[in-house]
Design a protein around this motif. Structure first.
Motif, PDB file in Angstrom:
ATOM      1  N   SER A   9       7.955  15.872   9.074  1.00 17.72           N
ATOM      2  CA  SER A   9       8.461  14.622   8.500  1.00 17.72           C
ATOM      3  C   SER A   9       8.983  13.691   9.585  1.00 17.72           C
ATOM      4  O   SER A   9       8.730  12.487   9.553  1.00 17.72           O
ATOM      5  CB  SER A   9       9.568  14.920   7.484  1.00 17.72           C
ATOM      6  OG  SER A   9       9.069  15.677   6.427  1.00 17.72           O
ATOM      7  N   PHE A  47       6.104  12.141  11.363  1.00 21.34           N
ATOM      8  CA  PHE A  47       5.506  11.110  10.521  1.00 21.34           C
ATOM      9  C   PHE A  47       6.272   9.797  10.679  1.00 21.34           C
ATOM     10  O   PHE A  47       5.673   8.729  10.869  1.00 21.34           O
ATOM     11  CB  PHE A  47       5.506  11.576   9.059  1.00 21.34           C
ATOM     12  CG  PHE A  47       5.020  10.550   8.081  1.00 21.34           C
ATOM     13  CD1 PHE A  47       3.681  10.241   7.995  1.00 21.34           C
ATOM     14  CD2 PHE A  47       5.903   9.889   7.251  1.00 21.34           C
ATOM     15  CE1 PHE A  47       3.224   9.290   7.095  1.00 21.34           C
ATOM     16  CE2 PHE A  47       5.469   8.942   6.346  1.00 21.34           C
ATOM     17  CZ  PHE A  47       4.117   8.647   6.263  1.00 21.34           C
ATOM     18  N   GLY A  94       4.952   6.486  12.670  1.00 18.93           N
ATOM     19  CA  GLY A  94       4.894   5.273  11.849  1.00 18.93           C
ATOM     20  C   GLY A  94       5.694   4.134  12.468  1.00 18.93           C
ATOM     21  O   GLY A  94       5.242   2.983  12.496  1.00 18.93           O
ATOM     22  N   GLY A 134       6.749   4.447   2.831  1.00 22.41           N
ATOM     23  CA  GLY A 134       6.656   5.636   3.680  1.00 22.41           C
ATOM     24  C   GLY A 134       8.023   6.238   3.966  1.00 22.41           C
ATOM     25  O   GLY A 134       8.221   7.454   3.872  1.00 22.41           O
ATOM     26  N   VAL A 187       2.285   8.106  -1.201  1.00 23.36           N
ATOM     27  CA  VAL A 187       2.543   7.520   0.121  1.00 23.36           C
ATOM     28  C   VAL A 187       1.227   7.321   0.860  1.00 23.36           C
ATOM     29  O   VAL A 187       1.006   6.274   1.483  1.00 23.36           O
ATOM     30  CB  VAL A 187       3.521   8.395   0.933  1.00 23.36           C
ATOM     31  CG1 VAL A 187       3.593   7.940   2.382  1.00 23.36           C
ATOM     32  CG2 VAL A 187       4.912   8.366   0.308  1.00 23.36           C
ATOM     33  N   ASP A 224      -0.342   4.277  -0.565  1.00 20.91           N
ATOM     34  CA  ASP A 224       0.320   3.077  -0.041  1.00 20.91           C
ATOM     35  C   ASP A 224      -0.085   2.797   1.400  1.00 20.91           C
ATOM     36  O   ASP A 224      -0.291   1.649   1.789  1.00 20.91           O
ATOM     37  CB  ASP A 224       1.847   3.224  -0.120  1.00 20.91           C
ATOM     38  CG  ASP A 224       2.401   2.881  -1.487  1.00 20.91           C
ATOM     39  OD1 ASP A 224       1.705   2.185  -2.262  1.00 20.91           O
ATOM     40  OD2 ASP A 224       3.534   3.296  -1.784  1.00 20.91           O
ATOM     41  N   MET A 225      -0.202   3.846   2.200  1.00 23.29           N
ATOM     42  CA  MET A 225      -0.578   3.658   3.607  1.00 23.29           C
ATOM     43  C   MET A 225      -2.021   3.148   3.726  1.00 23.29           C
ATOM     44  O   MET A 225      -2.337   2.381   4.623  1.00 23.29           O
ATOM     45  CB  MET A 225      -0.425   4.960   4.393  1.00 23.29           C
ATOM     46  CG  MET A 225       0.977   5.443   4.541  1.00 23.29           C
ATOM     47  SD  MET A 225       1.967   4.303   5.491  1.00 23.29           S
ATOM     48  CE  MET A 225       3.543   4.530   4.715  1.00 23.29           C
ATOM     49  N   LYS A 239      -1.933  -0.559   1.846  1.00 22.52           N
ATOM     50  CA  LYS A 239      -0.941  -1.435   2.483  1.00 22.52           C
ATOM     51  C   LYS A 239      -0.496  -2.607   1.605  1.00 22.52           C
ATOM     52  O   LYS A 239      -0.661  -3.770   1.965  1.00 22.52           O
ATOM     53  CB  LYS A 239      -1.468  -1.956   3.812  1.00 22.52           C
ATOM     54  CG  LYS A 239      -1.780  -0.846   4.782  1.00 22.52           C
ATOM     55  CD  LYS A 239      -1.701  -1.278   6.189  1.00 22.52           C
ATOM     56  CE  LYS A 239      -2.040  -0.206   7.180  1.00 22.52           C
ATOM     57  NZ  LYS A 239      -1.974   1.155   6.826  1.00 22.52           N
TER      58      LYS A 239
END
Length: 168
Positions: A28, A31, A35, A55, A115, A118-119, A122
């Motif tokens: 995590s 990540f 990001g 995120g 997530v 969403d990534m 965008k």
């Protein structure tokens, strides 16, 4: 752990799963770090872009749920160790987790997939991106509750009471 024949087997599998779970916070953190690096290179304002906020919220939810499950897991380990003191070759107890504990791993999967969505897409809007996570969590919670087998009511209640009394 559920299919273990003896308390010793159940405890061994439980310890393996707990060892593997220790890697999750590291993953995590990586990540979030990668990001943040990508958004800084692209000069994206993290708090105003929906996918970045989603995120971070997703990671926070996953860590929170993971912490809760870790606490419950530690309590189960203590219960299994206490039973194993009487003999590790004793038959494993019937483990019936509370509905919330059984549903949370599935909900984690829904959050993680949301997530990822969403990534990939965008969304610029923070409410839209957070809505995707909420929908993913809700759909996976519904699926978790729906797929849960309905054992005989008295057996499930007795197993829950026994496990709850041992977990404190």
């Amino acid at each position: 752990r559920i299919r273990a024949r003896t308390v010793g087997d159940a405890l061994e599998w439980h310890n393996i799963m707990m060892s593997a779970a220790k890697v999750f916070p590291i993953c995590s953190a990586m990540f979030v770090i990668t990001g943040l690096y990508m958004t800084s290179v692209a000069r994206i304002h993290v708090w105003s872009s929906g996918f970045a906020v989603a995120g971070l919220v997703g990671v926070a939810l996953l860590l929170g749920i993971g912490t809760f499950l870790g606490i419950k897991s530690k309590a189960l380990k203590d219960v299994l160790e206490n039973i194993a003191k009487d003999g590790a070759d004793r038959p494993a107890p019937k483990l019936v987790p509370p509905p919330l504990v059984a549903a949370l791993p599935v909900i984690n999967t829904g959050i993680a997939l949301s997530v990822v969505f969403d990534m990939a897409t965008k969304p610029a809007s923070v409410p839209v991106a957070l809505g995707v996570i909420a929908i993913g969590a809700a759909v996976s919670a519904g699926a978790a509750m729906r797929r849960r087998p309905a054992p005989a009511a008295h057996e499930a209640a007795a197993a829950r009471v026994e496990l709850a009394s041992r977990m404190g």
